[in-house]
Enzyme design. Structure first.
Site, PDB file in Angstrom:
ATOM      1  N   GLU A 267      10.013 102.700  16.155  1.00  0.00           N
ATOM      2  CA  GLU A 267      11.110 101.806  15.762  1.00  0.00           C
ATOM      3  C   GLU A 267      12.221 102.511  14.986  1.00  0.00           C
ATOM      4  O   GLU A 267      13.390 102.113  15.078  1.00  0.00           O
ATOM      5  CB  GLU A 267      10.576 100.635  14.916  1.00  0.00           C
TER       6      GLU A 267
ATOM      7  N   GLY B   1       5.923  97.230  19.252  1.00  0.00           N
ATOM      8  CA  GLY B   1       5.155  95.982  19.285  1.00  0.00           C
ATOM      9  C   GLY B   1       3.897  96.093  20.129  1.00  0.00           C
ATOM     10  O   GLY B   1       2.929  95.357  19.894  1.00  0.00           O
TER      11      GLY B   1
ATOM     12  N   GLU C  28       1.416  97.572  17.882  1.00  0.00           N
ATOM     13  CA  GLU C  28       1.045  96.542  16.894  1.00  0.00           C
ATOM     14  C   GLU C  28       0.098  95.499  17.496  1.00  0.00           C
ATOM     15  O   GLU C  28      -0.773  94.975  16.810  1.00  0.00           O
ATOM     16  CB  GLU C  28       2.314  95.883  16.346  1.00  0.00           C
TER      17      GLU C  28
ATOM     18  N   ALA D  33       8.599  95.676  21.527  1.00  0.00           N
ATOM     19  CA  ALA D  33       9.357  94.428  21.504  1.00  0.00           C
ATOM     20  C   ALA D  33      10.566  94.635  22.406  1.00  0.00           C
ATOM     21  O   ALA D  33      11.016  95.776  22.610  1.00  0.00           O
ATOM     22  CB  ALA D  33       9.787  94.114  20.081  1.00  0.00           C
TER      23      ALA D  33
HETATM   24  N1  COA Z   1      12.419  96.595  25.646  1.00  0.00           N
HETATM   25  C1  COA Z   1      13.123  96.189  26.714  1.00  0.00           C
HETATM   26  N2  COA Z   1      13.111  96.838  27.886  1.00  0.00           N
HETATM   27  C2  COA Z   1      12.340  97.924  27.964  1.00  0.00           C
HETATM   28  C3  COA Z   1      11.568  98.393  26.899  1.00  0.00           C
HETATM   29  C4  COA Z   1      11.627  97.671  25.675  1.00  0.00           C
HETATM   30  N3  COA Z   1      10.911  98.013  24.598  1.00  0.00           N
HETATM   31  N4  COA Z   1      10.918  99.505  27.293  1.00  0.00           N
HETATM   32  C5  COA Z   1      11.251  99.717  28.574  1.00  0.00           C
HETATM   33  N5  COA Z   1      12.111  98.765  28.989  1.00  0.00           N
HETATM   34  C6  COA Z   1      12.722  98.606  30.300  1.00  0.00           C
HETATM   35  C7  COA Z   1      13.833  99.634  30.516  1.00  0.00           C
HETATM   36  O1  COA Z   1      15.038  99.199  29.929  1.00  0.00           O
HETATM   37  C8  COA Z   1      13.899  99.670  32.023  1.00  0.00           C
HETATM   38  O2  COA Z   1      14.591  98.529  32.483  1.00  0.00           O
HETATM   39  P1  COA Z   1      15.684  98.655  33.675  1.00  0.00           P
HETATM   40  O3  COA Z   1      14.903  99.168  34.846  1.00  0.00           O
HETATM   41  O4  COA Z   1      16.188  97.263  33.850  1.00  0.00           O
HETATM   42  O5  COA Z   1      16.691  99.639  33.186  1.00  0.00           O
HETATM   43  C9  COA Z   1      12.436  99.504  32.416  1.00  0.00           C
HETATM   44  O6  COA Z   1      11.788  98.896  31.323  1.00  0.00           O
HETATM   45  C10 COA Z   1      11.720 100.823  32.708  1.00  0.00           C
HETATM   46  O7  COA Z   1      11.865 101.657  31.557  1.00  0.00           O
HETATM   47  P2  COA Z   1      12.446 103.159  31.627  1.00  0.00           P
HETATM   48  O8  COA Z   1      12.969 103.491  30.264  1.00  0.00           O
HETATM   49  O9  COA Z   1      13.378 103.302  32.782  1.00  0.00           O
HETATM   50  O10 COA Z   1      11.099 103.968  31.941  1.00  0.00           O
HETATM   51  P3  COA Z   1      10.809 105.501  31.605  1.00  0.00           P
HETATM   52  O11 COA Z   1       9.569 105.853  32.351  1.00  0.00           O
HETATM   53  O12 COA Z   1      12.023 106.327  31.829  1.00  0.00           O
HETATM   54  O13 COA Z   1      10.508 105.519  30.021  1.00  0.00           O
HETATM   55  C11 COA Z   1       9.531 104.715  27.976  1.00  0.00           C
HETATM   56  C12 COA Z   1       9.402 104.840  29.510  1.00  0.00           C
HETATM   57  C13 COA Z   1       8.392 103.835  27.474  1.00  0.00           C
HETATM   58  C14 COA Z   1       9.439 106.107  27.330  1.00  0.00           C
HETATM   59  C15 COA Z   1      10.900 104.076  27.636  1.00  0.00           C
HETATM   60  O14 COA Z   1      11.036 102.902  28.408  1.00  0.00           O
HETATM   61  C16 COA Z   1      11.066 103.704  26.192  1.00  0.00           C
HETATM   62  O15 COA Z   1      11.301 104.573  25.364  1.00  0.00           O
HETATM   63  N6  COA Z   1      10.999 102.389  25.865  1.00  0.00           N
HETATM   64  C17 COA Z   1      11.248 101.890  24.550  1.00  0.00           C
HETATM   65  C18 COA Z   1      10.120 102.221  23.606  1.00  0.00           C
HETATM   66  C19 COA Z   1      10.416 101.707  22.215  1.00  0.00           C
HETATM   67  O16 COA Z   1      11.307 102.171  21.527  1.00  0.00           O
HETATM   68  N7  COA Z   1       9.644 100.701  21.803  1.00  0.00           N
HETATM   69  C20 COA Z   1       9.774 100.108  20.503  1.00  0.00           C
HETATM   70  C21 COA Z   1      10.638  98.904  20.552  1.00  0.00           C
HETATM   71  S1  COA Z   1      10.790  98.164  18.943  1.00  0.00           S
END
Ligand code: COA
Length: 263
Positions: free
Chosen positions: A137, A114, A117, A69
């Site tokens: 989460e 999400g 999910e 999400a």
């Molecule tokens: N919501 C909003 N934005 C997200 C996102 C999310 N769940 N996951 C990734 N993004 C965005 C990042 O903020 C970044 O945006 P920016 O370029 O404007 O800063 C872009 O997507 C790329 O993500 P980034 O984190 O730079 O990539 P990465 O390869 O370093 O890491 C992940 C990849 C998936 C490990 C990392 O993005 C992450 O941990 N995301 C969140 C996962 C999470 O907690 N999901 C559950 C949400 S309830």
């Protein structure tokens, strides 16, 4: 009817539809708009004049299916707004589960929060070999809100589901296959063609039978066994009033391929 979406690409190849969540710069994160558009897109496909018989759900790019999400959108939400966001996610899950066509997730990278999910609300899931799945989460001080606390246990069993939700651990595609979270693992370059092959195989079967099987399997899972068997018997009986049943059985006995019309 053509509907243009801001966050989705919707394509048709005969009876197989494909929805691609199209925010690759945000790893296809589920904003409130994505949830709204996805729900609308699935509803529209249900009423398409030329029937959809299988739906593929995937993410744009090769890094993420859906990385969760949208954290930026959620950060400032009030409690009532967060409740409504969770409910909207649940409605999307029901829409996928109650659609008459099977939904296949092509998990082309991260499926977190999400995203995981969404995989759980699909009937079948195939993961690219680089995919990573999990419910992280708790790292954000919240819990899965789009059905994960319930569907994950039903998919992989309560012990593994609790472990994944409590630790926030992210697992690889092979482990996801081992615990039954996805059906199979596919080399990344072959993911879409493999999922499309499965979708086309399903689309060639009797659509009324597929819809009935899906409904009975989903609804039956929440019932006591004898009530679920009753549901099955009723659906089995109803199918004998269809042209497809006559066609399927006649074709078998005549040693020819059946031509199902969904009637
Ligand atoms: N919501 C909003 N934005 C997200 C996102 C999310 N769940 N996951 C990734 N993004 C965005 C990042 O903020 C970044 O945006 P920016 O370029 O404007 O800063 C872009 O997507 C790329 O993500 P980034 O984190 O730079 O990539 P990465 O390869 O370093 O890491 C992940 C990849 C998936 C490990 C990392 O993005 C992450 O941990 N995301 C969140 C996962 C999470 O907690 N999901 C559950 C949400 S309830």
């Amino acid at each position: 009817m053509t509907t243009t979406y801001e966050t989705l690409l919707v394509e048709r190849d005969g009876a197989v539809a494909r929805i691609t969540i199209n925010r690759p710069d945000k790893l296809n994160a589920l904003s409130p708009l994505v949830i709204r558009e996805l729900t609308l897109a699935v509803t529209s496909l249900r009423s398409a004049p030329d029937a959809v018989r299988a739906l593929i759900l995937t993410g744009a790019g090769d890094k993420a299916f859906v990385a969760g999400a949208d954290i930026a959108a959620m950060q400032q939400m009030t409690a009532p707004e967060a409740y409504a966001f969770s409910e909207a996610g649940h409605r999307l899950g029901y829409e996928l589960e109650m659609s008459p066509f099977p939904v296949l997730a092509a998990v082309n990278g991260f499926a977190l929060g999400g995203g995981c999910e969404l995989v759980l609300a699909c009937d079948l899931a195939y993961a690219a070999d680089h995919a990573k799945l999990g419910q992280p989460e708790v790292n954000l001080g919240v819990i899965p809100g789009f059905g994960g606390t319930q569907r994950l246990s039903r998919r992989v069993g309560p012990a593994k589901a609790r472990e994944l939700v409590f630790t926030g651990d992210v697992i690889g595609a092979e482990e996801a296959r081992r615990i039954g979270l996805v059906n199979d693992v596919v080399p990344r370059a072959e993911l879409l063609s493999r999922v499309t092959d499965v979708a086309k195989k399903i689309a060639a079967k009797g659509p009324l039978a597929i819809a009935a099987a899906k409904r009975v399997m989903h609804k039956g899972a929440d019932l006591e066994l004898s009530a679920a068997h009753e549901l099955e018997a009723q659906a089995f009986g109803v199918l004998f009033g269809s042209e497809d049943q006559k066609e399927g059985m006649s074709a078998f006995l005549a040693k020819r391929a059946a031509a199902f019309r969904g009637k």
